[in-house]
Write an enzyme that holds these catalytic residues in place. Structure first.
Site, PDB file in Angstrom:
ATOM      1  N   PRO A   5       8.236  -7.564   6.361  1.00 29.98           N
ATOM      2  CA  PRO A   5       7.398  -8.334   7.286  1.00 29.98           C
ATOM      3  C   PRO A   5       6.764  -9.554   6.612  1.00 29.98           C
ATOM      4  O   PRO A   5       6.194  -9.453   5.520  1.00 29.98           O
ATOM      5  CB  PRO A   5       6.333  -7.319   7.718  1.00 29.98           C
ATOM      6  CG  PRO A   5       7.001  -5.989   7.563  1.00 29.98           C
ATOM      7  CD  PRO A   5       7.856  -6.137   6.334  1.00 29.98           C
ATOM      8  N   LEU A  29       4.138 -11.224   7.421  1.00 31.22           N
ATOM      9  CA  LEU A  29       2.680 -11.198   7.377  1.00 31.22           C
ATOM     10  C   LEU A  29       2.208  -9.802   7.009  1.00 31.22           C
ATOM     11  O   LEU A  29       2.613  -8.808   7.629  1.00 31.22           O
ATOM     12  CB  LEU A  29       2.087 -11.606   8.732  1.00 31.22           C
ATOM     13  CG  LEU A  29       0.558 -11.579   8.844  1.00 31.22           C
ATOM     14  CD1 LEU A  29      -0.088 -12.515   7.823  1.00 31.22           C
ATOM     15  CD2 LEU A  29       0.118 -11.949  10.255  1.00 31.22           C
ATOM     16  N   GLY A  30       1.382  -9.729   5.988  1.00 33.13           N
ATOM     17  CA  GLY A  30       0.820  -8.453   5.568  1.00 33.13           C
ATOM     18  C   GLY A  30      -0.670  -8.568   5.342  1.00 33.13           C
ATOM     19  O   GLY A  30      -1.237  -9.660   5.338  1.00 33.13           O
ATOM     20  N   GLY A  72      -3.555  -8.145   2.640  1.00 40.97           N
ATOM     21  CA  GLY A  72      -3.875  -8.001   1.230  1.00 40.97           C
ATOM     22  C   GLY A  72      -5.099  -7.129   1.040  1.00 40.97           C
ATOM     23  O   GLY A  72      -5.979  -7.081   1.905  1.00 40.97           O
ATOM     24  N   TYR A 118      -6.246  -2.513  -8.198  1.00 39.85           N
ATOM     25  CA  TYR A 118      -7.283  -2.781  -7.204  1.00 39.85           C
ATOM     26  C   TYR A 118      -8.227  -1.598  -7.024  1.00 39.85           C
ATOM     27  O   TYR A 118      -9.287  -1.741  -6.389  1.00 39.85           O
ATOM     28  CB  TYR A 118      -6.660  -3.129  -5.845  1.00 39.85           C
ATOM     29  CG  TYR A 118      -5.757  -4.334  -5.826  1.00 39.85           C
ATOM     30  CD1 TYR A 118      -5.701  -5.232  -6.897  1.00 39.85           C
ATOM     31  CD2 TYR A 118      -4.934  -4.581  -4.732  1.00 39.85           C
ATOM     32  CE1 TYR A 118      -4.848  -6.321  -6.875  1.00 39.85           C
ATOM     33  CE2 TYR A 118      -4.084  -5.674  -4.695  1.00 39.85           C
ATOM     34  CZ  TYR A 118      -4.036  -6.534  -5.776  1.00 39.85           C
ATOM     35  OH  TYR A 118      -3.192  -7.606  -5.749  1.00 39.85           O
ATOM     36  N   LYS A 148       1.785  -2.128  -7.266  1.00 45.03           N
ATOM     37  CA  LYS A 148       2.115  -2.842  -8.500  1.00 45.03           C
ATOM     38  C   LYS A 148       1.771  -2.033  -9.742  1.00 45.03           C
ATOM     39  O   LYS A 148       0.760  -1.333  -9.775  1.00 45.03           O
ATOM     40  CB  LYS A 148       1.371  -4.182  -8.535  1.00 45.03           C
ATOM     41  CG  LYS A 148       1.546  -5.023  -7.278  1.00 45.03           C
ATOM     42  CD  LYS A 148       0.701  -6.281  -7.290  1.00 45.03           C
ATOM     43  CE  LYS A 148       0.715  -6.979  -5.950  1.00 45.03           C
ATOM     44  NZ  LYS A 148      -0.172  -6.312  -4.956  1.00 45.03           N
ATOM     45  N   HIS A 189       2.894  -6.335 -12.291  1.00 42.85           N
ATOM     46  CA  HIS A 189       1.759  -7.149 -11.845  1.00 42.85           C
ATOM     47  C   HIS A 189       1.660  -8.479 -12.610  1.00 42.85           C
ATOM     48  O   HIS A 189       1.315  -9.505 -12.025  1.00 42.85           O
ATOM     49  CB  HIS A 189       0.465  -6.356 -12.000  1.00 42.85           C
ATOM     50  CG  HIS A 189      -0.587  -6.733 -11.022  1.00 42.85           C
ATOM     51  ND1 HIS A 189      -1.418  -5.828 -10.406  1.00 42.85           N
ATOM     52  CD2 HIS A 189      -0.971  -7.933 -10.524  1.00 42.85           C
ATOM     53  CE1 HIS A 189      -2.251  -6.440  -9.590  1.00 42.85           C
ATOM     54  NE2 HIS A 189      -2.004  -7.730  -9.655  1.00 42.85           N
TER      55      HIS A 189
END
Length: 319
Positions: A17, A19-20, A22, A52, A81, A114
């Protein structure tokens, strides 16, 4: 809008897709609701990362939307990642498995290195020296990390692999192997001030998709921003937004979509998550696209300053 405008295709035919959502810097306690909101709005792509420290909330949100019947697992595309303290050959698979456990998934759709650099792995996720700079492990070559990533595909833990924050020469070095499994994706900082034209052309030549992070100029990024441009307040961006009756964020997202670049804006605010998704529903004219293209000045807003002394630092001359 036609299906072909909502997706690009990874090597092997998997739909990716354009558009995702974040999740970098998405606050603990808010990211689960953000992901649930995004899936309810229609997003089918979530961009996560071990570093994250919020994969568990992301996974809880995905599970909730599967359990309530909104989606099936095969409907949602999840990227995560490999962090740069986990790049030793013996740590790559355990890190991937930990991410999958956090996310509550049997596999990741896309798994990225990453950064091309590596850090020592016995001092936490961000090991700093007395000088405030990250402590590297120069014994690790990202080529060997890539080979470790390939084994994850062989074992069915991930469907596709790629890299993040690699420069053109680093990309070319992997392509020259040649890789056992194709480089499916490159994720980099990308917005009108940093168009990444050279990298995008290299990727197009080799059938590699490109994902833009910080597409809105990362207004919440760390560091002193007092002398930096504010992308969403740029006069060109604002004029197009006013003319179109949309937000500056929507203009910046749409710019990437029309370039065929995957884009992963971050937000935890429901109204903005919905508004960003609506960038799928209008088009910029050729003239408006050219105005945005002309903003490029190869200006990087996130140059990973603590890593400038690391071997394989990707963003220019090492200091």
């Amino acid at each position: 809008m036609a299906d072909s405008n909502l997706f690009t295709v990874l090597p092997g035919g998997k739909k990716y897709p354009l558009l995702g959502l974040g999740t970098w810097q998405s606050e603990s306690g808010k990211v689960r609701h953000a992901v649930e909101t995004a899936i309810a709005c229609g997003y089918r792509h979530i961009d996560a990362a071990y570093a994250y420290a919020n994969e568990k909330e992301v996974g809880d949100a995905i599970k909730a939307k599967i359990d309530d019947g909104t989606i099936k697992r095969e409907d949602i595309f999840v990227t995560t990642k490999l962090w740069i303290t986990e790049t030793h050959p013996g740590r790559i698979e355990p890190c991937c498995r930990e991410s999958l456990q956090n996310l509550g998934l049997d596999y990741a759709d896309l798994y990225l290195i990453h950064y091309p650099v590596s850090l020592v792995n016995d001092k936490g996720s961000f090991p700093l020296g007395e000088d405030g700079m990250l402590i590297g492990d120069d014994s690790i070559d990202y080529i060997d990390v890539w080979k470790g990533m390939e084994s994850l595909v062989d074992k069915g833990l991930v469907r596709a692999i790629g890299v993040s924050n690699f420069n053109t020469s680093q990309m070319q070095r992997i392509l020259d192997l040649p890789p056992k499994h194709p480089v499916a994706n490159l994720q980099v900082e990308c917005h009108p001030l940093l168009a990444q034209n050279e990298l995008i052309e290299l990727c197009k030549k080799h059938g590699i998709t490109v994902t833009a992070y910080s597409p809105l100029g990362s207004p919440e990024r760390p560091g002193d921003k007092s002398t930096e441009p504010v992308l969403m307040e740029d006069p060109v961006v604002c004029a197009i937004a006013k003319k179109r009756g949309v937000s500056s964020a929507q203009v910046l997202i749409r710019y990437q979509l029309q370039r065929g670049v995957v884009v992963v804006p971050k937000s935890v605010t429901p109204s903005r998550i919905q508004q960003n998704f609506e960038a799928l529903h209008f088009e910029l004219s050729k003239e408006e696209m050219q105005e945005l293209i002309d903003l490029n000045r190869d200006h990087r807003l996130l140059d990973f300053p603590m890593g400038k002394r690391l071997k394989y630092y990707p963003f220019g001359n090492q200091n």
